[in-house]
Design a protein around this motif. Structure first.
Motif, PDB file in Angstrom:
ATOM      1  N   GLU A 143       0.806  -1.166  -0.096  1.00  0.00           N
ATOM      2  CA  GLU A 143       0.036  -0.046   0.046  1.00  0.00           C
ATOM      3  C   GLU A 143       1.015   1.367  -0.199  1.00  0.00           C
ATOM      4  O   GLU A 143       1.979   1.130   0.472  1.00  0.00           O
ATOM      5  N   HIS A 144       0.173   2.266  -0.423  1.00  0.00           N
ATOM      6  CA  HIS A 144       0.900   3.717  -0.390  1.00  0.00           C
ATOM      7  C   HIS A 144       0.789   4.157   1.064  1.00  0.00           C
ATOM      8  O   HIS A 144      -0.265   3.917   1.895  1.00  0.00           O
ATOM      9  N   ASP A 145       1.931   4.866   1.664  1.00  0.00           N
ATOM     10  CA  ASP A 145       1.807   5.316   2.972  1.00  0.00           C
ATOM     11  C   ASP A 145       1.761   4.245   4.015  1.00  0.00           C
ATOM     12  O   ASP A 145       1.222   4.475   5.167  1.00  0.00           O
ATOM     13  N   VAL A 146       2.374   3.151   3.750  1.00  0.00           N
ATOM     14  CA  VAL A 146       2.449   1.948   4.631  1.00  0.00           C
ATOM     15  C   VAL A 146       3.731   1.303   4.489  1.00  0.00           C
ATOM     16  O   VAL A 146       4.266   1.184   3.404  1.00  0.00           O
ATOM     17  N   ASN A 147       4.110   0.838   5.586  1.00  0.00           N
ATOM     18  CA  ASN A 147       5.169  -0.124   5.705  1.00  0.00           C
ATOM     19  C   ASN A 147       6.777   0.632   5.162  1.00  0.00           C
ATOM     20  O   ASN A 147       7.600   0.044   4.711  1.00  0.00           O
ATOM     21  N   TYR A 148       6.754   2.005   5.299  1.00  0.00           N
ATOM     22  CA  TYR A 148       8.162   2.527   5.143  1.00  0.00           C
ATOM     23  C   TYR A 148       9.125   2.550   6.644  1.00  0.00           C
ATOM     24  O   TYR A 148       8.461   2.535   7.538  1.00  0.00           O
ATOM     25  N   PRO A 149      10.176   2.374   6.303  1.00  0.00           N
ATOM     26  CA  PRO A 149      10.948   2.153   5.292  1.00  0.00           C
ATOM     27  C   PRO A 149      11.293   0.703   4.597  1.00  0.00           C
ATOM     28  O   PRO A 149      12.455   0.668   3.838  1.00  0.00           O
ATOM     29  N   GLU A 150      10.548  -0.120   4.911  1.00  0.00           N
ATOM     30  CA  GLU A 150      10.874  -1.438   4.371  1.00  0.00           C
ATOM     31  C   GLU A 150      10.359  -1.578   3.183  1.00  0.00           C
ATOM     32  O   GLU A 150      10.995  -2.383   2.148  1.00  0.00           O
ATOM     33  N   TRP A 171       8.699   7.283   8.740  1.00  0.00           N
ATOM     34  CA  TRP A 171       8.813   5.673   9.139  1.00  0.00           C
ATOM     35  C   TRP A 171       7.569   5.236   9.937  1.00  0.00           C
ATOM     36  O   TRP A 171       6.954   6.042  10.492  1.00  0.00           O
ATOM     37  N   ASP A 172       7.325   3.909   9.233  1.00  0.00           N
ATOM     38  CA  ASP A 172       5.803   3.537   9.852  1.00  0.00           C
ATOM     39  C   ASP A 172       6.160   2.767  11.321  1.00  0.00           C
ATOM     40  O   ASP A 172       6.859   1.943  11.437  1.00  0.00           O
ATOM     41  N   ILE A 173       5.419   3.382  12.365  1.00  0.00           N
ATOM     42  CA  ILE A 173       5.398   2.696  13.472  1.00  0.00           C
ATOM     43  C   ILE A 173       5.015   1.242  13.711  1.00  0.00           C
ATOM     44  O   ILE A 173       5.272   0.507  14.758  1.00  0.00           O
ATOM     45  N   HIS A 174       4.363   0.704  12.642  1.00  0.00           N
ATOM     46  CA  HIS A 174       4.031  -0.774  12.783  1.00  0.00           C
ATOM     47  C   HIS A 174       4.832  -1.717  12.273  1.00  0.00           C
ATOM     48  O   HIS A 174       4.780  -2.729  12.127  1.00  0.00           O
ATOM     49  N   THR A 175       6.054  -1.129  11.637  1.00  0.00           N
ATOM     50  CA  THR A 175       7.140  -2.043  11.190  1.00  0.00           C
ATOM     51  C   THR A 175       7.886  -2.491  12.054  1.00  0.00           C
ATOM     52  O   THR A 175       8.087  -1.992  13.027  1.00  0.00           O
ATOM     53  N   LYS A 176       8.449  -3.949  11.828  1.00  0.00           N
ATOM     54  CA  LYS A 176       9.333  -4.420  12.731  1.00  0.00           C
ATOM     55  C   LYS A 176      10.592  -3.508  13.072  1.00  0.00           C
ATOM     56  O   LYS A 176      11.184  -3.532  14.082  1.00  0.00           O
ATOM     57  N   ASN A 192      -0.117   6.361  10.909  1.00  0.00           N
ATOM     58  CA  ASN A 192       0.986   5.169  11.424  1.00  0.00           C
ATOM     59  C   ASN A 192       2.444   5.838  11.060  1.00  0.00           C
ATOM     60  O   ASN A 192       3.422   5.213  11.199  1.00  0.00           O
ATOM     61  N   LEU A 193       2.629   7.142  10.376  1.00  0.00           N
ATOM     62  CA  LEU A 193       3.912   7.354   9.926  1.00  0.00           C
ATOM     63  C   LEU A 193       4.176   8.660  10.913  1.00  0.00           C
ATOM     64  O   LEU A 193       3.799   9.650  11.215  1.00  0.00           O
ATOM     65  N   ARG A 194       5.764   8.623  11.071  1.00  0.00           N
ATOM     66  CA  ARG A 194       6.200   9.599  12.269  1.00  0.00           C
ATOM     67  C   ARG A 194       7.648  10.293  11.303  1.00  0.00           C
ATOM     68  O   ARG A 194       8.202   9.507  10.650  1.00  0.00           O
TER      69      ARG A 194
END
Length: 683
Positions: free
Chosen positions: A326-333, A371-376, A404-406
């Motif tokens: 998705e867009h705007d999800v899972n950054y920066p992975e 950076w997405d706070i929900h990423t590992k 989700n993004l900081r």
């Protein structure tokens, strides 16, 4: 020697005069001959903060105030209170007034948080303000009609990526404001030009506020380095005010003369080591509004071949959805664990080899700020240590779709290393030809108060300096032949990127109209008027889902302004539609014109957007978000004058959108321009 004044003080700055109250230094008015152009306001406000309290101070009758005339061109205004001393220096310089301020706290427990200065209460230029225009340097530049009523007196917040304001508008430089100047004007009367001439691109806020019924207040908010601990602030650059006559192009030209002398714009395109791949490129295709198309890789590839062949020109892809997420999800992975386990990186590298064989360039979307706070990796890499921290010591929270993004601090080595890591992976391992680093030149410089970060707390030039360091490190790894681009066109990054994606010149159907409504605003080409021949731009929304009239107008006007031709979307159903041939014919004609005159378009500056007396065209726009419809009239012939940066030679370029030939003035002579065609005339 202190000269205590007993009556109002008049200071002459030809052609302007300024009157101040002798009691407190309050601005009484600014006049041009007998015409009043600004009214009563405090000249400054200082926000002080201590461990126990926060206060805002401004001139008052309890303030000791005096004036010192240093020389015929320099006047110093002095205020003393129990808590601070303020010295304002006014300099007359070639018809301009330059404002400077120096603030000193008297108590060590107080610290300067911000300084708002100068505060100029601009009177309406037209009788009721309805015919006034504001040149807003947001992104590529906008004209706001009747700004007090259409922009400043709004009672609902606008999307945060457009600025801030309920009953005001404010935004930051560097980015989202791309330039350091603005203007309030009436084309038949006069205009007021304001600029901060800061060659180090320090963080600052430009604020516009309504006053009384029709007035607009302009001010700059300055942020000291170490702003919560310093007791002094001395403004290191001028804030300039001047008058002019004409439309928005006059202040743009005034600013151009300053801007091209700054460190970010020292080199012409001919002097820069641009990637050779850009030389032969005919047009760009983006899928910003059709993200899912980029995830349908076979269709994306097949339609790229159709477009390439129909236009008979090399194609570049600005690719959203390449990561199958998705867009705007899972950054920066970007590529999820599941997709990595399925082998998508290897599969993508094979697809990129197919694009290479077809002669198609491709650059993927990544984000250099969030950076997405929900990423590992958010926890594993201890990302909060590199995040931006606000005055309260908390992470900034921005209202992205999933909260989700900081935003990350660009000065930190952790974040720079993270950006370098995913950049190298996409370009060197997956085989992309470059990278689109989103938001660097489009989104707000943000004050950071993490004492562990390698920058002064709060203000300063560290934001701009940090991104320069990041891009320098990236260039050292991937080399000069990889294409680096970013969103929008903030001027201080000209020396970082090969080109700039500018989306707002023709997004008439999108949320960009939330600035002031489609009827009340119009985009203008500030970037190419100020920096043409020094930087490349591409982008904007030329969509097959638009009417053929809107598609043609947007595509061709962009080329005349100086953009590399760019279209949006182009999925299989659009290219197979009954009327697709009309769109492809216009695209082919436009791209071939661009390629023929590429040297002129690249190495000249947009000097003037012409006013053409001819029949009009009416374009219909429908806002995507709410379905509302509005219409706009434009001259049937769009024309510009471009100036060669090396020789100074001028060239008139126009296009006739009408179904019949038009007789127009070209370089002072009547000339016939054929229907649906370009015309180029050298002076």
């Amino acid at each position: 020697m202190r000269e205590k004044c007993m009556s109002d003080i008049k200071i002459q700055f030809h052609p302007l005069s300024m009157t101040l109250s002798s009691q407190d230094g309050h601005l009484v008015n600014i006049k041009n001959h007998q015409m009043m152009i600004a009214g009563s306001s405090s000249l400054w406000r200082v926000r002080l903060k201590s461990a126990k309290s926060e206060i805002v101070l401004e001139p008052s009758k309890q303030t000791q105030f005096w004036v010192h005339q240093k020389d015929s061109n320099t006047t110093m205004l002095n205020w003393d209170t129990d808590q601070l001393s303020v010295v304002v220096t006014l300099k007359s310089q070639g018809g301009r007034v330059c404002f400077y301020i120096h603030v000193i706290c008297h108590h060590p427990e107080d610290a300067i948080a911000s300084v708002q200065f100068p505060i100029i209460n601009c009177l309406p230029i037209s009788d009721d303000g309805h015919e006034d225009n504001l040149l807003l340097p947001w992104q590529n530049g906008w004209i706001i009609k009747d700004p007090v009523h259409n922009l400043l007196k709004r009672d609902q917040p606008m999307p945060f990526w457009l600025g801030r304001g309920v009953n005001q508008y404010e935004n930051e430089y560097p980015a989202q404001l791309s330039f350091q100047f603005t203007a309030l004007y009436h084309e038949q009367r006069y205009g007021l030009y304001f600029a901060t001439e800061d060659g180090d691109a320090r963080i600052k806020t430009i604020r516009y506020q309504p006053s009384l019924e029709h007035n607009m207040i302009y001010s700059v908010i300055h942020y000291p380095e170490n702003m919560l601990s310093t007791q002094t602030y001395e403004q290191p650059y001028a804030v300039v005010m001047a008058m002019f006559q004409g439309d928005w192009q006059i202040p743009a030209t005034l600013y151009h003369s300053w801007a091209i002398r700054q460190k970010w714009s020292q080199k012409l395109l001919s002097e820069r080591p641009l990637p050779k791949q850009l030389d032969h490129l005919g047009f760009w295709r983006i899928n910003h509004m059709n993200y899912s198309l980029g995830m349908r890789t076979k269709e994306y590839f097949d339609t790229a071949l159709v477009l390439r062949d129909a236009v008979a020109a090399p194609l570049g892809l600005h690719w959203y959805g390449w990561n199958m997420g998705e867009h705007d999800v899972n950054y920066p992975e970007y590529i999820s664990t599941e997709k990595r386990e399925e082998g998508w990186p290897r599969c993508l590298a094979i697809w990129n080899q197919r694009f290479d064989k077809a002669g198609i360039l491709k650059i993927p979307y990544v984000n250099a700020r969030l950076w997405d706070i929900h990423t590992k990796s958010w926890q594993d890499d201890n990302a909060p240590e590199a995040a931006l921290i606000n005055e309260s010591g908390q992470l900034y929270i921005e209202p992205w779709k999933n909260n989700n993004l900081r935003p990350m601090c660009p000065s930190t080595d952790l974040w720079q290393q993270k950006v370098l890591a995913f950049s190298v992976e996409t370009m060197q391992e997956m085989g992309f030809d470059g990278l689109y680093l989103d938001q660097i030149a489009s989104f707000n410089a943000t004050l950071c108060f993490n004492a562990e970060h390698p920058h002064p707390l709060g203000g300063g030039s560290w934001w701009n300096d940090s991104y320069h360091k990041m891009i320098e490190r990236l260039r050292a790894i991937v080399g000069s032949e990889k294409i680096l681009t970013t969103e929008s066109c903030c001027e201080c990054y000209l020396d970082c990127f090969d080109l700039f994606l500018i989306l707002d010149t023709n997004m008439q159907r999108s949320g960009f109209n939330a600035v002031a409504g489609g009827d009340n605003c119009e985009s203008v080409p500030l970037f190419n008027m100020i920096y043409g021949g020094r930087a490349l731009s591409y982008g904007s929304m030329c969509r097959f889902s638009d009417t053929i009239q809107v598609f043609s107008f947007n595509l061709i006007r962009n080329i005349l302004w100086g953009f590399m031709p760019t279209i949006e979307g182009g999925e299989q159903s659009e290219l197979a539609a009954e009327d697709s041939e009309k769109y492809l014919t216009v695209l082919h004609q436009s791209v071939q014109f661009y390629l023929k005159y590429k040297e002129l378009l690249w190495h000249s500056r947009l000097k003037h957007v012409c006013t053409i007396q001819c029949d009009m065209i009416i374009l219909r726009f429908q806002i995507r978000q709410n379905g509302s419809i509005y219409y706009k009239n434009y001259p049937g012939v769009i024309a510009v004058i471009r100036e060669d940066n090396l020789t100074g030679k001028e060239v008139w370029i126009g296009y006739n959108f009408l179904e019949q030939p038009q007789t127009v003035k070209v370089m002072g002579e009547n000339t016939v321009i054929a229907a649906k065609s370009f015309l180029v005339v050298e002076k």
